[in-house]
Design an enzyme around this catalytic site. Structure first.
Site, PDB file in Angstrom:
ATOM      1  N   ARG A   5      21.076  14.288  -4.808  1.00 56.81           N
ATOM      2  CA  ARG A   5      21.112  12.835  -4.946  1.00 56.81           C
ATOM      3  C   ARG A   5      21.600  12.421  -6.319  1.00 56.81           C
ATOM      4  O   ARG A   5      21.492  13.169  -7.293  1.00 56.81           O
ATOM      5  CB  ARG A   5      19.714  12.250  -4.706  1.00 56.81           C
TER       6      ARG A   5
ATOM      7  N   HIS B 234      -5.079 -15.850   9.643  1.00 51.91           N
ATOM      8  CA  HIS B 234      -4.042 -14.836   9.440  1.00 51.91           C
ATOM      9  C   HIS B 234      -4.326 -13.541  10.201  1.00 51.91           C
ATOM     10  O   HIS B 234      -3.759 -12.502   9.888  1.00 51.91           O
ATOM     11  CB  HIS B 234      -3.829 -14.521   7.954  1.00 51.91           C
TER      12      HIS B 234
ATOM     13  N   ARG C 112       0.922 -12.142   4.526  1.00 54.93           N
ATOM     14  CA  ARG C 112       2.383 -12.214   4.325  1.00 54.93           C
ATOM     15  C   ARG C 112       3.176 -12.067   5.625  1.00 54.93           C
ATOM     16  O   ARG C 112       4.385 -12.344   5.645  1.00 54.93           O
ATOM     17  CB  ARG C 112       2.801 -11.126   3.334  1.00 54.93           C
TER      18      ARG C 112
ATOM     19  N   PRO D 270       0.829  -1.202   0.000  1.00 56.48           N
ATOM     20  CA  PRO D 270       0.000   0.000   0.000  1.00 56.48           C
ATOM     21  C   PRO D 270       0.868   1.258   0.000  1.00 56.48           C
ATOM     22  O   PRO D 270       1.853   1.342   0.732  1.00 56.48           O
ATOM     23  CB  PRO D 270      -0.809  -0.128   1.296  1.00 56.48           C
ATOM     24  N   GLU D 271       0.505   2.221  -0.856  1.00 54.03           N
ATOM     25  CA  GLU D 271       1.223   3.478  -0.936  1.00 54.03           C
ATOM     26  C   GLU D 271       0.388   4.572  -0.277  1.00 54.03           C
ATOM     27  O   GLU D 271      -0.621   4.284   0.372  1.00 54.03           O
ATOM     28  CB  GLU D 271       1.556   3.789  -2.398  1.00 54.03           C
TER      29      GLU D 271
END
Length: 282
Positions: free
Chosen positions: A155, A93, A112, A2-3
């Protein structure tokens, strides 16, 4: 993983579901998810009797504020929250359950098993790996084209890789990096520090526009993501390049290509995002 839009959607749903609830007890079925404190019993003891005052977000982290303490939660790949009645069956889970005094439970499920929890005094959140040097929030006023430009100048590396660096900008992952670069017309392998002032301006606008649109649609449900109310996002139906390799570009019809940049699958249009270097240093 998820972002920002997905985590923000979870934040909003949890804000509506659990604020003002008081934690009676906590069940931890997978102790290794609790990073701070370093033992489960201390974690449970610190949370008992705590009232949830607010649910915030920093980058991809959820910040569940409890007065003196803040519970920092990272969903990682497939973590999800849901509010249930105590009598409802517990799904497989489900690794952490927050039992509230009103007979409801906030359950954290993670197939996961990569999610993490850190419970810390409010003034010590910088101890959480990833929060200490996190960059600006892209949907806040302090993220400007010049902020982005100055960050890139410090950078080295390709722009796609740099956008995934949470120290440059918070919350951007693979999906929205690809979509923003497409909207800005910038090839993912362009050297970030060589982007011109105008290119940085276009990229800044694309980042803000893409993330804002995704938040409004509840994020992207590419795999298993759902909000705290169990609802999938809808922005995946608006994606233009991510996951669209071998499909025609929605702008020009050229076939979308997929390459690897910094070890990450990357989607782009070779016509709309030509591979070239800027003639002058930004």
């Amino acid at each position: 993983m998820p972002e920002l839009p997905e985590v923000e959607t979870v934040r909003r749903s949890l804000e509506a579901l659990v604020v003002d609830k008081t934690i009676e007890d906590v069940t931890v079925n997978l102790p290794r998810m609790i990073r701070t404190p370093d033992d489960v019993e201390s974690f449970r003891h610190m949370l008992r009797g705590q009232r949830i005052e607010r649910v915030g977000r920093r980058g991809k982290f959820l910040l569940i504020e409890l007065g003196f303490y803040t519970l920092v939660s990272h969903l990682r790949m497939e973590g999800r929250y849901g509010l249930y009645r105590t009598e409802e069956p517990v799904e497989k889970h489900t690794h952490v359950i927050f039992h509230f005094t009103d007979g409801t439970e906030l359950r954290y499920r993670d197939v996961r098993q990569f999610g993490t929890f850190d419970l810390l005094p409010n003034g010590e959140l910088s101890a959480v790996p990833g929060l200490r040097k996190m960059g600006p929030e892209p949907l806040e006023p302090d993220f400007t084209p010049e902020t982005l430009r100055q960050g890139l100048r410090k950078r080295t590396g390709k722009i796609k890789t740099l956008l995934l660096d949470q120290n440059l900008v918070a919350g951007i992952g693979n999906i929205y990096a690809d979509e923003a670069l497409f909207e800005a017309g910038i090839h993912p392998e362009c050297i970030g520090r060589k982007l011109t002032k105008e290119e940085c301006k276009r990229l800044h606008k694309a980042i803000v526009d893409v993330l804002t649109a995704s938040v409004e649609l509840g994020g992207s449900s590419i795999k298993s993501y759902v909000s705290g109310r169990g609802q999938p996002g809808e922005f995946q139906f608006r994606l233009k390049v991510y996951g669209k390799d071998k499909s025609p570009c929605p702008s020009c019809g050229t076939v979308i290509e997929k390459i690897r940049v910094g070890g990450r699958g990357t989607h782009f249009c070779p016509h709309c995002q030509p591979k070239k270097q800027s003639r002058k240093q930004a």
